[in-house]
Design a protein around this motif. Structure first.
Motif, PDB file in Angstrom:
ATOM      1  N   LEU A 231       0.810  -1.218   0.000  1.00 41.25           N
ATOM      2  CA  LEU A 231       0.000   0.000   0.000  1.00 41.25           C
ATOM      3  C   LEU A 231       0.845   1.271   0.000  1.00 41.25           C
ATOM      4  CD1 LEU A 231      -2.656  -1.200   2.605  1.00 41.25           C
ATOM      5  CD2 LEU A 231      -3.066  -0.823   0.166  1.00 41.25           C
ATOM      6  N   SER A 232       2.046   1.202   0.582  1.00 46.34           N
ATOM      7  CA  SER A 232       2.892   2.401   0.692  1.00 46.34           C
ATOM      8  C   SER A 232       3.568   2.776  -0.631  1.00 46.34           C
ATOM      9  CB  SER A 232       3.955   2.201   1.776  1.00 46.34           C
ATOM     10  OG  SER A 232       4.880   1.198   1.405  1.00 46.34           O
ATOM     11  N   LYS A 233       3.387   1.973  -1.668  1.00 45.32           N
ATOM     12  CA  LYS A 233       3.952   2.319  -2.981  1.00 45.32           C
ATOM     13  C   LYS A 233       3.240   3.524  -3.577  1.00 45.32           C
ATOM     14  CE  LYS A 233       5.300  -2.454  -4.092  1.00 45.32           C
ATOM     15  NZ  LYS A 233       5.005  -3.629  -4.960  1.00 45.32           N
ATOM     16  N   LYS A 234       1.978   3.729  -3.177  1.00 49.00           N
ATOM     17  CA  LYS A 234       1.191   4.797  -3.800  1.00 49.00           C
ATOM     18  C   LYS A 234       0.613   5.815  -2.817  1.00 49.00           C
ATOM     19  CE  LYS A 234      -0.201   2.100  -7.826  1.00 49.00           C
ATOM     20  NZ  LYS A 234      -1.331   1.600  -8.640  1.00 49.00           N
ATOM     21  N   ARG A 235       0.794   5.588  -1.509  1.00 53.24           N
ATOM     22  CA  ARG A 235       0.202   6.493  -0.517  1.00 53.24           C
ATOM     23  C   ARG A 235       0.949   6.355   0.805  1.00 53.24           C
ATOM     24  NH1 ARG A 235      -2.371   2.457  -1.751  1.00 53.24           N
ATOM     25  NH2 ARG A 235      -3.751   3.558  -3.190  1.00 53.24           N
ATOM     26  N   PHE A 236       0.694   7.262   1.720  1.00 57.70           N
ATOM     27  CA  PHE A 236       1.249   7.129   3.055  1.00 57.70           C
ATOM     28  C   PHE A 236       0.495   6.041   3.807  1.00 57.70           C
ATOM     29  CE2 PHE A 236       2.744  11.425   2.103  1.00 57.70           C
ATOM     30  CZ  PHE A 236       4.046  11.347   2.563  1.00 57.70           C
ATOM     31  N   VAL A 237       1.234   5.241   4.550  1.00 55.19           N
ATOM     32  CA  VAL A 237       0.630   4.198   5.376  1.00 55.19           C
ATOM     33  C   VAL A 237       1.090   4.395   6.811  1.00 55.19           C
ATOM     34  CG1 VAL A 237       0.415   1.732   5.827  1.00 55.19           C
ATOM     35  CG2 VAL A 237       0.538   2.551   3.472  1.00 55.19           C
ATOM     36  N   ILE A 238       0.123   4.452   7.716  1.00 54.13           N
ATOM     37  CA  ILE A 238       0.451   4.488   9.134  1.00 54.13           C
ATOM     38  C   ILE A 238       0.453   3.053   9.636  1.00 54.13           C
ATOM     39  CG2 ILE A 238      -0.337   5.198  11.424  1.00 54.13           C
ATOM     40  CD1 ILE A 238      -1.328   7.784  10.158  1.00 54.13           C
ATOM     41  N   CYS A 239       1.597   2.626  10.132  1.00 53.67           N
ATOM     42  CA  CYS A 239       1.775   1.273  10.649  1.00 53.67           C
ATOM     43  C   CYS A 239       1.440   1.264  12.137  1.00 53.67           C
ATOM     44  CB  CYS A 239       3.209   0.814  10.410  1.00 53.67           C
ATOM     45  SG  CYS A 239       3.674  -0.694  11.294  1.00 53.67           S
ATOM     46  N   MET A 240       0.360   0.558  12.490  1.00 55.09           N
ATOM     47  CA  MET A 240       0.048   0.383  13.910  1.00 55.09           C
ATOM     48  C   MET A 240       1.084  -0.567  14.493  1.00 55.09           C
ATOM     49  SD  MET A 240      -1.618   0.906  16.672  1.00 55.09           S
ATOM     50  CE  MET A 240      -3.257   1.599  16.463  1.00 55.09           C
ATOM     51  N   GLY A 241       1.907  -0.073  15.372  1.00 54.47           N
ATOM     52  CA  GLY A 241       3.021  -0.857  15.887  1.00 54.47           C
ATOM     53  C   GLY A 241       2.604  -2.105  16.640  1.00 54.47           C
ATOM     54  N   MET A 242       2.992  -3.243  16.116  1.00 48.95           N
ATOM     55  CA  MET A 242       2.748  -4.540  16.739  1.00 48.95           C
ATOM     56  C   MET A 242       4.047  -5.346  16.675  1.00 48.95           C
ATOM     57  SD  MET A 242      -0.383  -4.859  17.857  1.00 48.95           S
ATOM     58  CE  MET A 242      -1.888  -3.877  17.792  1.00 48.95           C
ATOM     59  N   PRO A 243       4.214  -6.354  17.533  1.00 46.95           N
ATOM     60  CA  PRO A 243       5.471  -7.118  17.535  1.00 46.95           C
ATOM     61  C   PRO A 243       5.844  -7.698  16.175  1.00 46.95           C
ATOM     62  CG  PRO A 243       4.165  -7.677  19.466  1.00 46.95           C
ATOM     63  CD  PRO A 243       3.297  -6.806  18.602  1.00 46.95           C
ATOM     64  N   TYR A 244       4.852  -8.125  15.413  1.00 47.76           N
ATOM     65  CA  TYR A 244       5.115  -8.792  14.140  1.00 47.76           C
ATOM     66  C   TYR A 244       5.462  -7.830  12.997  1.00 47.76           C
ATOM     67  CZ  TYR A 244       0.112  -7.738  14.089  1.00 47.76           C
ATOM     68  OH  TYR A 244      -1.108  -7.111  14.209  1.00 47.76           O
ATOM     69  N   ASN A 245       5.348  -6.519  13.222  1.00 49.48           N
ATOM     70  CA  ASN A 245       5.721  -5.594  12.142  1.00 49.48           C
ATOM     71  C   ASN A 245       6.835  -4.630  12.554  1.00 49.48           C
ATOM     72  OD1 ASN A 245       4.492  -3.444  13.601  1.00 49.48           O
ATOM     73  ND2 ASN A 245       2.525  -3.777  12.583  1.00 49.48           N
ATOM     74  N   LYS A 246       7.585  -5.006  13.595  1.00 50.61           N
ATOM     75  CA  LYS A 246       8.596  -4.082  14.127  1.00 50.61           C
ATOM     76  C   LYS A 246       9.735  -3.778  13.146  1.00 50.61           C
ATOM     77  CE  LYS A 246      10.690  -7.924  16.706  1.00 50.61           C
ATOM     78  NZ  LYS A 246      10.896  -8.464  18.065  1.00 50.61           N
ATOM     79  N   GLN A 247       9.938  -4.634  12.143  1.00 53.15           N
ATOM     80  CA  GLN A 247      11.012  -4.405  11.173  1.00 53.15           C
ATOM     81  C   GLN A 247      10.544  -3.598   9.963  1.00 53.15           C
ATOM     82  OE1 GLN A 247      14.010  -5.291  12.082  1.00 53.15           O
ATOM     83  NE2 GLN A 247      13.255  -6.355  13.896  1.00 53.15           N
TER      84      GLN A 247
END
Length: 200
Positions: free
Chosen positions: A155-171
């Motif tokens: 999704l971030s290829k075409k727009r800003f994405v806010i990543c809700m911080g969770m353990p599985y997406n920390k990288q």
């Protein structure tokens, strides 16, 4: 501004539910144990195969859908964003929700009831398949709030994405990816984006 919002892992703490409920289920069936609390799904958390994973969700998804609480300040923040003139579009790939059968009907009804009970307003709700980019493109979503690493990158290829911080997406990181720890921070980051990017 059109803001897309995922449900699982963004409005709820899916990870916490999977750990707690998964432990009980593993004990019940006598298979698997918690091997990775930071995994994205129970299949990797407990080392189950696809069949057991689907059985787990078949037995527990509606309990989760009805009773898992909304994250703190999700309701207040989204209400405020909507009052400020933003269009709120819920985009979820919740299990069964895009099926045209009895389970699909039940899940769509359950999701809408949960949003109502948790006082989370929206202008549109879309029950998507895995590829959320098609929905974001069709509905001209300018900012997406998401937790899935795969979806965030796409999704971030075409727009800003806010990543809700969770353990599985920390990288997860990238030029148009903004990591937030809670809904208060999400609100602040959206305001900053609007100031920096007048076209949003």
């Amino acid at each position: 501004m059109k803001i897309g919002i995922d449900i699982d892992g963004v409005l709820t703490n899916t990870s916490e539910f999977m750990i707690n409920c998964g432990k009980k289920y593993a004990q019940k069936i006598g298979k698997g144990k918690l091997i990775d609390k930071d995994a994205y799904d129970v299949i990797d958390m407990f080392g189950w195969d696809e069949e057991i994973t689907m059985q787990f969700w078949e037995e527990n998804i509606f309990e989760y859908a009805k009773n898992n609480p909304a994250l703190p300040f999700a309701s207040e923040t989204i209400q405020k964003l909507q009052e400020e003139g933003n269009e709120i579009i819920i985009i979820t790939a919740r299990l069964f929700s895009n099926k045209l059968d009895q389970k699909g009907t039940k899940m769509r009804r359950t999701v809408k009831q949960w949003l109502k009970e948790n006082q989370i307003p929206y202008d549109k709700i879309l029950f998507s398949k895995e590829d959320k980019e098609l929905y974001c493109e069709s509905y001209k979503v300018e900012i997406m709030i998401e937790d899935s690493p795969k979806n965030i990158y796409e999704l971030s290829k075409k727009r800003f994405v806010i990543c809700m911080g969770m353990p599985y997406n920390k990288q997860v990181q990238g030029d148009k990816i903004i990591r937030c720890k809670d809904w208060k921070e999400i609100y602040d980051q959206i305001q900053q984006l609007k100031l920096k990017n007048k076209n949003i």
